[in-house]
Scaffold this motif. Structure first.
Motif, PDB file in Angstrom:
ATOM      1  N   LEU A 156       0.824  -1.208   0.000  1.00 21.06           N
ATOM      2  CA  LEU A 156       0.000   0.000   0.000  1.00 21.06           C
ATOM      3  C   LEU A 156       0.860   1.261   0.000  1.00 21.06           C
ATOM      4  CD1 LEU A 156      -3.045   1.083   0.463  1.00 21.06           C
ATOM      5  CD2 LEU A 156      -2.289   1.360   2.839  1.00 21.06           C
ATOM      6  N   LEU A 157       1.938   1.252   0.769  1.00 23.29           N
ATOM      7  CA  LEU A 157       2.755   2.440   0.975  1.00 23.29           C
ATOM      8  C   LEU A 157       3.868   2.599  -0.054  1.00 23.29           C
ATOM      9  CD1 LEU A 157       3.098   2.188   4.866  1.00 23.29           C
ATOM     10  CD2 LEU A 157       1.500   3.617   3.568  1.00 23.29           C
ATOM     11  N   ASP A 158       4.009   1.633  -0.936  1.00 19.90           N
ATOM     12  CA  ASP A 158       5.091   1.638  -1.923  1.00 19.90           C
ATOM     13  C   ASP A 158       4.696   2.482  -3.132  1.00 19.90           C
ATOM     14  OD1 ASP A 158       7.160   1.123  -3.659  1.00 19.90           O
ATOM     15  OD2 ASP A 158       7.024  -1.063  -3.528  1.00 19.90           O
ATOM     16  N   SER A 159       5.430   3.557  -3.393  1.00 18.81           N
ATOM     17  CA  SER A 159       5.109   4.391  -4.561  1.00 18.81           C
ATOM     18  C   SER A 159       5.406   3.662  -5.865  1.00 18.81           C
ATOM     19  CB  SER A 159       5.902   5.702  -4.500  1.00 18.81           C
ATOM     20  OG  SER A 159       7.289   5.439  -4.481  1.00 18.81           O
ATOM     21  N   HIS A 160       6.153   2.566  -5.790  1.00 22.69           N
ATOM     22  CA  HIS A 160       6.419   1.726  -6.962  1.00 22.69           C
ATOM     23  C   HIS A 160       5.785   0.353  -6.760  1.00 22.69           C
ATOM     24  CE1 HIS A 160       9.154   4.786  -8.454  1.00 22.69           C
ATOM     25  NE2 HIS A 160       9.752   4.803  -7.274  1.00 22.69           N
ATOM     26  N   ARG A 161       4.578   0.328  -6.275  1.00 25.89           N
ATOM     27  CA  ARG A 161       3.910  -0.948  -5.993  1.00 25.89           C
ATOM     28  C   ARG A 161       3.781  -1.791  -7.254  1.00 25.89           C
ATOM     29  NH1 ARG A 161      -0.287   3.040  -5.419  1.00 25.89           N
ATOM     30  NH2 ARG A 161       0.181   3.267  -3.202  1.00 25.89           N
ATOM     31  N   PRO A 162       3.922  -3.104  -7.121  1.00 23.47           N
ATOM     32  CA  PRO A 162       3.967  -3.979  -8.306  1.00 23.47           C
ATOM     33  C   PRO A 162       2.619  -4.143  -9.008  1.00 23.47           C
ATOM     34  CG  PRO A 162       4.023  -5.284  -6.294  1.00 23.47           C
ATOM     35  CD  PRO A 162       4.146  -3.848  -5.874  1.00 23.47           C
ATOM     36  N   VAL A 163       1.528  -3.885  -8.325  1.00 28.47           N
ATOM     37  CA  VAL A 163       0.206  -3.856  -8.946  1.00 28.47           C
ATOM     38  C   VAL A 163      -0.483  -2.580  -8.480  1.00 28.47           C
ATOM     39  CG1 VAL A 163      -0.321  -6.282  -9.416  1.00 28.47           C
ATOM     40  CG2 VAL A 163      -0.531  -5.413  -7.096  1.00 28.47           C
ATOM     41  N   GLY A 164      -1.422  -2.110  -9.277  1.00 28.97           N
ATOM     42  CA  GLY A 164      -2.028  -0.816  -9.008  1.00 28.97           C
ATOM     43  C   GLY A 164      -2.918  -0.804  -7.788  1.00 28.97           C
ATOM     44  N   MET A 165      -3.534   0.348  -7.548  1.00 30.32           N
ATOM     45  CA  MET A 165      -4.477   0.487  -6.445  1.00 30.32           C
ATOM     46  C   MET A 165      -5.769  -0.247  -6.780  1.00 30.32           C
ATOM     47  SD  MET A 165      -3.478   1.976  -3.728  1.00 30.32           S
ATOM     48  CE  MET A 165      -4.985   2.532  -2.949  1.00 30.32           C
ATOM     49  N   ASP A 166      -6.573  -0.447  -5.757  1.00 33.12           N
ATOM     50  CA  ASP A 166      -7.858  -1.125  -5.906  1.00 33.12           C
ATOM     51  C   ASP A 166      -8.904  -0.318  -5.151  1.00 33.12           C
ATOM     52  OD1 ASP A 166      -9.267  -3.903  -6.586  1.00 33.12           O
ATOM     53  OD2 ASP A 166      -9.889  -3.332  -4.571  1.00 33.12           O
ATOM     54  N   ILE A 167     -10.134  -0.317  -5.650  1.00 33.28           N
ATOM     55  CA  ILE A 167     -11.168   0.521  -5.043  1.00 33.28           C
ATOM     56  C   ILE A 167     -11.444   0.147  -3.593  1.00 33.28           C
ATOM     57  CG2 ILE A 167     -12.278   1.051  -7.228  1.00 33.28           C
ATOM     58  CD1 ILE A 167     -14.441  -1.027  -6.502  1.00 33.28           C
ATOM     59  N   HIS A 168     -11.125  -1.086  -3.187  1.00 32.16           N
ATOM     60  CA  HIS A 168     -11.441  -1.502  -1.822  1.00 32.16           C
ATOM     61  C   HIS A 168     -10.555  -0.835  -0.778  1.00 32.16           C
ATOM     62  CE1 HIS A 168     -13.474  -4.614  -4.155  1.00 32.16           C
ATOM     63  NE2 HIS A 168     -14.271  -4.729  -3.112  1.00 32.16           N
ATOM     64  N   TRP A 169      -9.396  -0.331  -1.207  1.00 31.15           N
ATOM     65  CA  TRP A 169      -8.549   0.404  -0.258  1.00 31.15           C
ATOM     66  C   TRP A 169      -8.103   1.753  -0.810  1.00 31.15           C
ATOM     67  CZ3 TRP A 169      -7.511  -4.773  -1.538  1.00 31.15           C
ATOM     68  CH2 TRP A 169      -6.597  -4.978  -2.577  1.00 31.15           C
ATOM     69  N   GLU A 170      -8.692   2.185  -1.899  1.00 31.61           N
ATOM     70  CA  GLU A 170      -8.417   3.534  -2.399  1.00 31.61           C
ATOM     71  C   GLU A 170      -9.052   4.563  -1.470  1.00 31.61           C
ATOM     72  OE1 GLU A 170      -6.653   5.819  -3.629  1.00 31.61           O
ATOM     73  OE2 GLU A 170      -6.748   5.226  -5.765  1.00 31.61           O
ATOM     74  N   LYS A 171      -8.451   5.750  -1.424  1.00 34.66           N
ATOM     75  CA  LYS A 171      -8.968   6.825  -0.580  1.00 34.66           C
ATOM     76  C   LYS A 171     -10.322   7.307  -1.089  1.00 34.66           C
ATOM     77  CE  LYS A 171      -4.212   8.144  -0.936  1.00 34.66           C
ATOM     78  NZ  LYS A 171      -3.283   9.112  -1.539  1.00 34.66           N
ATOM     79  N   VAL A 172     -11.200   7.687  -0.162  1.00 31.36           N
ATOM     80  CA  VAL A 172     -12.497   8.236  -0.552  1.00 31.36           C
ATOM     81  C   VAL A 172     -12.303   9.528  -1.352  1.00 31.36           C
ATOM     82  CG1 VAL A 172     -14.713   9.116   0.281  1.00 31.36           C
ATOM     83  CG2 VAL A 172     -13.603   7.212   1.466  1.00 31.36           C
ATOM     84  N   SER A 173     -11.262  10.289  -1.014  1.00 29.59           N
ATOM     85  CA  SER A 173     -10.995  11.535  -1.732  1.00 29.59           C
ATOM     86  C   SER A 173     -10.719  11.298  -3.213  1.00 29.59           C
ATOM     87  CB  SER A 173      -9.813  12.277  -1.093  1.00 29.59           C
ATOM     88  OG  SER A 173      -8.662  11.457  -1.047  1.00 29.59           O
ATOM     89  N   LYS A 174     -10.293  10.072  -3.568  1.00 28.83           N
ATOM     90  CA  LYS A 174     -10.022   9.756  -4.972  1.00 28.83           C
ATOM     91  C   LYS A 174     -11.081   8.854  -5.585  1.00 28.83           C
ATOM     92  CE  LYS A 174      -5.673   9.554  -6.345  1.00 28.83           C
ATOM     93  NZ  LYS A 174      -4.242   9.178  -6.491  1.00 28.83           N
ATOM     94  N   LEU A 175     -12.017   8.381  -4.775  1.00 35.00           N
ATOM     95  CA  LEU A 175     -13.148   7.603  -5.295  1.00 35.00           C
ATOM     96  C   LEU A 175     -14.335   8.505  -5.613  1.00 35.00           C
ATOM     97  CD1 LEU A 175     -13.206   4.517  -2.858  1.00 35.00           C
ATOM     98  CD2 LEU A 175     -12.576   4.467  -5.282  1.00 35.00           C
ATOM     99  N   CYS A 176     -14.606   9.452  -4.732  1.00 35.05           N
ATOM    100  CA  CYS A 176     -15.850  10.222  -4.807  1.00 35.05           C
ATOM    101  C   CYS A 176     -15.653  11.723  -4.972  1.00 35.05           C
ATOM    102  CB  CYS A 176     -16.694   9.957  -3.556  1.00 35.05           C
ATOM    103  SG  CYS A 176     -17.217   8.229  -3.400  1.00 35.05           S
ATOM    104  N   TYR A 177     -14.430  12.224  -4.879  1.00 33.96           N
ATOM    105  CA  TYR A 177     -14.118  13.637  -5.104  1.00 33.96           C
ATOM    106  C   TYR A 177     -15.050  14.571  -4.319  1.00 33.96           C
ATOM    107  CZ  TYR A 177     -11.168  11.765  -8.759  1.00 33.96           C
ATOM    108  OH  TYR A 177     -10.200  11.049  -9.434  1.00 33.96           O
ATOM    109  N   PRO A 178     -15.074  14.433  -2.993  1.00 35.35           N
ATOM    110  CA  PRO A 178     -16.047  15.188  -2.187  1.00 35.35           C
ATOM    111  C   PRO A 178     -15.845  16.695  -2.175  1.00 35.35           C
ATOM    112  CG  PRO A 178     -14.807  13.625  -0.814  1.00 35.35           C
ATOM    113  CD  PRO A 178     -14.249  13.540  -2.188  1.00 35.35           C
ATOM    114  N   CYS A 179     -14.700  17.183  -2.654  1.00 37.79           N
ATOM    115  CA  CYS A 179     -14.535  18.632  -2.719  1.00 37.79           C
ATOM    116  C   CYS A 179     -14.844  19.189  -4.107  1.00 37.79           C
ATOM    117  CB  CYS A 179     -13.128  19.043  -2.283  1.00 37.79           C
ATOM    118  SG  CYS A 179     -12.917  19.021  -0.490  1.00 37.79           S
ATOM    119  N   LEU A 180     -15.193  18.353  -5.041  1.00 36.25           N
ATOM    120  CA  LEU A 180     -15.633  18.807  -6.357  1.00 36.25           C
ATOM    121  C   LEU A 180     -17.090  18.468  -6.607  1.00 36.25           C
ATOM    122  CD1 LEU A 180     -12.545  18.010  -8.625  1.00 36.25           C
ATOM    123  CD2 LEU A 180     -13.308  20.213  -7.764  1.00 36.25           C
TER     124      LEU A 180
END
Length: 370
Positions: A264-288
């Motif tokens: 999770l904390l690796d900026s060079h993670r071997p597989v991408g992010m997943d919606i199950h642990w992605e930040k809400v700020s990047k799932l739902c854009y609550p400030c836009l």
């Protein structure tokens, strides 16, 4: 809902600027940590850099392939003010405390976004921004899906409201997630998206970030899973487990929480992010996207049933309280989370907090004891 202050934006074609600094609220991989002490209120001013002016949002018209951009909302501050909830359909006083909590959350999120939402002018695809939002046209609802925060039962409710099912209790997990019965907002054209964003009741349900992370790990890695083990598990074990045995490398089962956190904390993670642990700020854009209703998993049933009153749902429809999968497992709660965090160093725990820093702040969750 109440009166709408949103103006329809005008469009013009633009090139995406190169080398643009990422927006703190939308695109940063790991925001700068500025909060140091445990606090029960994240409402105070924080040392975040601010700039003024509305962001420019890049859109991708997927059918024509046209690249167009919002112009500034003329003579309006960003973000737009939230509109008042239409409470005309709520007939009794039993929801008074829930309503007070709701108004507090809405105001807190709005004030947070006003303070910190203009860090830079972000470039974000509109169709991506709304890709997690489900549409229920009959009751004019937009629901942004946050996995591990009651989303399966929320989708069951949307299916009942839209007439696709008679009861939320008769809909299987696979029908909810793989049945393609519900529409998403990105399936509409630009006019359809704007019309719904400006007139429908928009809801997001969130959860304490640490609890949500542990819940996702338990669900995806502690039970047999034909997708997460071979796709994520194999890559995680290969990179983060020294001297891994051949069996583990071949099937990806048995990922440890510490290994998952390293991924999770690796900026060079071997597989991408997943919606199950992605930040809400990047799932739902609550400030836009100005959500009319901010529910929390910690008060899920009360919030959900109050929301159903607000949108005029049938009187007999109640939010289901059953556990969608692995029903014999203990629900992930603060005590369970503490057991998982014991396996981590203090630095690793702090870095998880840093990763979800914005979610903690914008939804006013108590800073965890690290």
């Amino acid at each position: 809902m109440g009166g709408d202050n949103t103006e329809n934006p005008e469009f013009h074609i633009t090139e995406e600027p190169k080398g643009k600094k990422e927006n703190l609220l939308l695109n940063s991989e790991r925001p700068t940590r500025v909060l140091r002490k445990t606090s029960h209120s994240q409402g105070e001013d924080r040392a975040l850099v601010k700039t003024t002016g509305p962001p420019t949002i890049k859109l991708s018209e997927k059918h024509e392939g046209t690249r167009i951009v919002f112009k500034k909302f003329s003579e309006r501050k960003w973000p737009l003010d939230i509109r008042p909830l239409n409470k005309s359909l709520v007939k009794d006083n039993r929801w008074k405390e829930t309503d007070v909590a709701q108004e507090t959350r809405r105001s807190f999120l709005q004030e947070f976004c006003k303070k910190y939402g203009g860090v830079s002018r972000p470039q974000s695809h509109l169709f991506h921004m709304v890709s997690r939002i489900y549409v229920e046209d009959k009751h004019k609802i937009l629901y942004c899906e946050v996995p591990k925060a009651g989303c399966s039962n929320w989708k069951r409710i949307l299916m009942v409201l839209s007439g696709l099912a008679s009861s939320a209790y008769n809909i299987s997990h696979d029908a909810v997630h793989y049945g393609k019965h519900l529409k998403k907002l990105d399936s509409f054209d630009l006019k359809g998206i704007y019309t719904r964003l400006n007139t429908y009741t928009k809801a997001v349900f969130v959860r304490d970030p640490m609890e949500r992370l542990v819940s996702a790990f338990r669900d995806k890695f502690e039970h047999p899973n034909s997708y997460y083990h071979p796709v994520f598990g194999k890559a995680i074990i290969k990179k983060y487990r020294p001297n891994a045995c051949e069996e583990a490398l071949n099937n990806g089962s048995g990922v440890k929480f510490k290994e998952f956190v390293h991924y999770l904390l690796d900026s060079h993670r071997p597989v991408g992010m997943d919606i199950h642990w992605e930040k809400v700020s990047k799932l739902c854009y609550p400030c836009l996207i100005n959500y009319d209703f901010v529910g929390k998993f910690e008060t899920l049933e009360e919030d959900a049933n109050y929301f159903l009153q607000l949108v005029g749902a049938p009187k007999g429809l109640k939010f289901p309280n059953f556990k969608d999968r692995h029903s014999s497992d203990e629900r992930t709660n603060a005590q369970v989370v503490r057991q998982y965090l014991k396996d981590l160093t203090r630095t690793e725990r702090q870095l998880i907090y840093d990763f979800y820093y914005l979610d903690y702040l914008m939804f006013n969750y108590t800073t965890p004891f690290l």
